[in-house]
Design an enzyme around this catalytic site. Structure first.
Site, PDB file in Angstrom:
ATOM      1  N   ASP A 106     -20.374 -34.579 -18.635  1.00 42.98           N
ATOM      2  CA  ASP A 106     -20.032 -34.312 -17.235  1.00 42.98           C
ATOM      3  C   ASP A 106     -18.535 -34.066 -17.097  1.00 42.98           C
ATOM      4  O   ASP A 106     -17.728 -34.971 -17.264  1.00 42.98           O
ATOM      5  CB  ASP A 106     -20.429 -35.509 -16.361  1.00 42.98           C
ATOM      6  N   TYR A 134     -10.784 -31.578 -13.464  1.00 37.98           N
ATOM      7  CA  TYR A 134     -10.387 -32.527 -14.510  1.00 37.98           C
ATOM      8  C   TYR A 134      -9.423 -31.885 -15.511  1.00 37.98           C
ATOM      9  O   TYR A 134      -8.762 -32.578 -16.281  1.00 37.98           O
ATOM     10  CB  TYR A 134     -11.598 -33.087 -15.275  1.00 37.98           C
ATOM     11  N   LYS A 158     -18.185 -28.616 -12.280  1.00 39.61           N
ATOM     12  CA  LYS A 158     -18.195 -28.650 -10.807  1.00 39.61           C
ATOM     13  C   LYS A 158     -17.188 -27.674 -10.218  1.00 39.61           C
ATOM     14  O   LYS A 158     -16.109 -27.461 -10.778  1.00 39.61           O
ATOM     15  CB  LYS A 158     -17.868 -30.075 -10.317  1.00 39.61           C
ATOM     16  N   HIS A 199     -18.278 -29.889  -5.812  1.00 41.15           N
ATOM     17  CA  HIS A 199     -17.688 -31.194  -6.136  1.00 41.15           C
ATOM     18  C   HIS A 199     -17.616 -32.128  -4.920  1.00 41.15           C
ATOM     19  O   HIS A 199     -17.919 -33.311  -5.030  1.00 41.15           O
ATOM     20  CB  HIS A 199     -16.292 -30.983  -6.731  1.00 41.15           C
TER      21      HIS A 199
HETATM   22  P1  NAD Z   1     -16.632 -45.537 -14.457  1.00 45.89           P
HETATM   23  O1  NAD Z   1     -17.314 -46.414 -13.473  1.00 45.89           O
HETATM   24  O2  NAD Z   1     -17.417 -44.850 -15.513  1.00 45.89           O
HETATM   25  O3  NAD Z   1     -15.482 -46.412 -15.057  1.00 45.89           O
HETATM   26  C1  NAD Z   1     -14.742 -46.013 -16.158  1.00 45.89           C
HETATM   27  C2  NAD Z   1     -13.838 -47.173 -16.539  1.00 45.89           C
HETATM   28  O4  NAD Z   1     -14.605 -48.343 -16.790  1.00 45.89           O
HETATM   29  C3  NAD Z   1     -13.110 -46.896 -17.841  1.00 45.89           C
HETATM   30  O5  NAD Z   1     -11.933 -46.184 -17.590  1.00 45.89           O
HETATM   31  C4  NAD Z   1     -12.852 -48.292 -18.355  1.00 45.89           C
HETATM   32  O6  NAD Z   1     -11.729 -48.851 -17.714  1.00 45.89           O
HETATM   33  C5  NAD Z   1     -14.079 -49.052 -17.885  1.00 45.89           C
HETATM   34  N1  NAD Z   1     -15.123 -49.139 -18.936  1.00 45.89           N
HETATM   35  C6  NAD Z   1     -15.871 -48.133 -19.475  1.00 45.89           C
HETATM   36  N2  NAD Z   1     -16.739 -48.637 -20.375  1.00 45.89           N
HETATM   37  C7  NAD Z   1     -16.546 -49.964 -20.399  1.00 45.89           C
HETATM   38  C8  NAD Z   1     -17.141 -51.021 -21.126  1.00 45.89           C
HETATM   39  N3  NAD Z   1     -18.129 -50.800 -21.994  1.00 45.89           N
HETATM   40  N4  NAD Z   1     -16.698 -52.271 -20.902  1.00 45.89           N
HETATM   41  C9  NAD Z   1     -15.717 -52.526 -20.007  1.00 45.89           C
HETATM   42  N5  NAD Z   1     -15.121 -51.579 -19.291  1.00 45.89           N
HETATM   43  C10 NAD Z   1     -15.524 -50.301 -19.479  1.00 45.89           C
HETATM   44  O7  NAD Z   1     -15.773 -44.477 -13.587  1.00 45.89           O
HETATM   45  P2  NAD Z   1     -15.503 -42.931 -13.634  1.00 45.89           P
HETATM   46  O8  NAD Z   1     -14.970 -42.460 -14.929  1.00 45.89           O
HETATM   47  O9  NAD Z   1     -14.694 -42.621 -12.439  1.00 45.89           O
HETATM   48  O10 NAD Z   1     -16.953 -42.305 -13.405  1.00 45.89           O
HETATM   49  C11 NAD Z   1     -17.746 -41.824 -14.479  1.00 45.89           C
HETATM   50  C12 NAD Z   1     -17.821 -40.323 -14.454  1.00 45.89           C
HETATM   51  O11 NAD Z   1     -18.325 -39.869 -13.206  1.00 45.89           O
HETATM   52  C13 NAD Z   1     -16.454 -39.628 -14.555  1.00 45.89           C
HETATM   53  O12 NAD Z   1     -15.928 -39.649 -15.840  1.00 45.89           O
HETATM   54  C14 NAD Z   1     -16.796 -38.256 -14.036  1.00 45.89           C
HETATM   55  O13 NAD Z   1     -17.454 -37.511 -15.039  1.00 45.89           O
HETATM   56  C15 NAD Z   1     -17.745 -38.610 -12.900  1.00 45.89           C
HETATM   57  N6  NAD Z   1     -17.057 -38.710 -11.593  1.00 45.89           N
HETATM   58  C16 NAD Z   1     -17.395 -37.824 -10.619  1.00 45.89           C
HETATM   59  C17 NAD Z   1     -16.794 -37.893  -9.378  1.00 45.89           C
HETATM   60  C18 NAD Z   1     -17.192 -36.919  -8.313  1.00 45.89           C
HETATM   61  O14 NAD Z   1     -16.479 -36.834  -7.313  1.00 45.89           O
HETATM   62  N7  NAD Z   1     -18.271 -36.197  -8.473  1.00 45.89           N
HETATM   63  C19 NAD Z   1     -15.809 -38.850  -9.117  1.00 45.89           C
HETATM   64  C20 NAD Z   1     -15.473 -39.755 -10.130  1.00 45.89           C
HETATM   65  C21 NAD Z   1     -16.118 -39.684 -11.342  1.00 45.89           C
END
Ligand code: NAD
Length: 281
Positions: A49, A54, A79, A112
């Protein structure tokens, strides 16, 4: 623990299917994305994704080619950014994303954010309908559409998004949108599934107790809850051990009582990211 065959898929309209657990690359710099995405593919993820905004589509595309995994075995999402919601701009933006990714199609293209104040969220959706017709996107969906804008886009086109990607985690469970999705056959995809590291979610006692009972990590418990709840989810990590750990959540089965205990964590003020109703650009 890197067996992608353990990751279930959900059917999408038109015969495609989407792996329920994927790998997100928000806030991952382009060259880093080129590296960590190879690691994710090697670990066994088959769903990626990314997004134009990004700034790492090129790196993700490079990783796909370097991994040796066949393009058709990967479910790839990108997106449309908010500055290109006009019809012609959206078509051009998708073509540019494909160019950067080095692929002829994406498996899923999403608007998005609705950005209601811009007034172009229906026009953007019409452009995605056209992109799907042209074969540039196998499936199309939206992200961050409040319910009124989601209804409006559907009513204006008669085309229901296959997927709606929204902020969703145990502290913010989006019950109203999920009920609408269920009624209309829309797959719900959780972004920020682990709470983006912005809250104490992974230290919450309900979650750490379930983790201890299974010899799993709190992150795995939260991801297993998304899967048990019928959601698609795309956790992000750039840490090699966590990349593997998060994928292995697909092998963790929670009891109905454990799912219910996490369901009870929903909070009215649990949103961590921007509010799609009021986001301005
Ligand atoms: P997430 O909830 O996946 O959190 C990521 C964070 O959680 C990491 O940076 C790390 O600090 C922690 N983490 C990850 N694995 C872990 C583990 N096993 N143990 C402990 N901590 C851990 O947040 P995200 O990255 O914002 O969301 C996931 C994905 O969703 C993004 O990478 C992106 O692809 C998508 N996204 C989309 C939108 C949108 O507007 N459509 C917005 C934000 C994110």
């Amino acid at each position: 623990m890197s067996d992608q065959s353990a990751v279930p898929s959900l059917p999408l309209p038109g015969g495609a299917s989407i792996p329920q657990l994927g790998y997100g690359v928000f806030k991952v710099e382009n060259d880093v994305a080129a590296d960590v995405t190879v690691q994710a593919l090697e670990a066994g993820y088959r769903h990626l994704d990314t997004a134009k905004v990004y700034g790492n589509e090129e790196g993700v595309g490079r990783a796909i080619r370097a991994s040796g995994v066949a393009r058709e075995d990967i479910f790839l999402t990108t997106k449309l950014w908010n500055d290109a919601q006009r019809f012609d701009d959206a078509i051009t933006a998708c073509e540019a994303s494909l160019e950067r990714l080095g692929t002829e199609y994406v498996d899923l293209y999403l608007v998005h954010w609705a950005v209601p104040v811009q007034g172009t969220y229906v026009e953007a959706w019409k452009a995605l309908v056209e992109l799907q017709k042209r074969g540039l996107a196998r499936s199309i969906g939206v992200s961050n559409y409040p319910l009124p804008q989601l209804r409006e886009a559907i009513d204006a086109t008669g085309v229901v998004p296959s997927v709606h990607q929204i902020e969703l985690h145990p502290y913010f469970q989006q019950r109203e949108l999920r009920a609408f999705h269920e009624e209309h056959g829309i797959v719900t995809e959780s972004w920020g599934p682990l709470g983006q590291g912005k809250s104490d979610l992974l230290e919450n006692a309900a979650i750490t107790e379930i983790a201890a009972a299974h010899g799993a990590t709190p992150a795995q418990v939260v991801l297993a809850w998304h899967l048990a709840s019928g959601l698609v989810t795309i956790p992000k990590s750039v840490t090699p051990s966590r990349i593997v750990e998060n994928l292995a959540a697909a092998q963790l089965e929670l009891t109905a009582a454990e799912v219910a205990a996490i369901d009870a964590l929903d909070r009215p003020d649990g949103r961590g990211g921007a509010d799609p109703s009021t986001k301005e650009s």
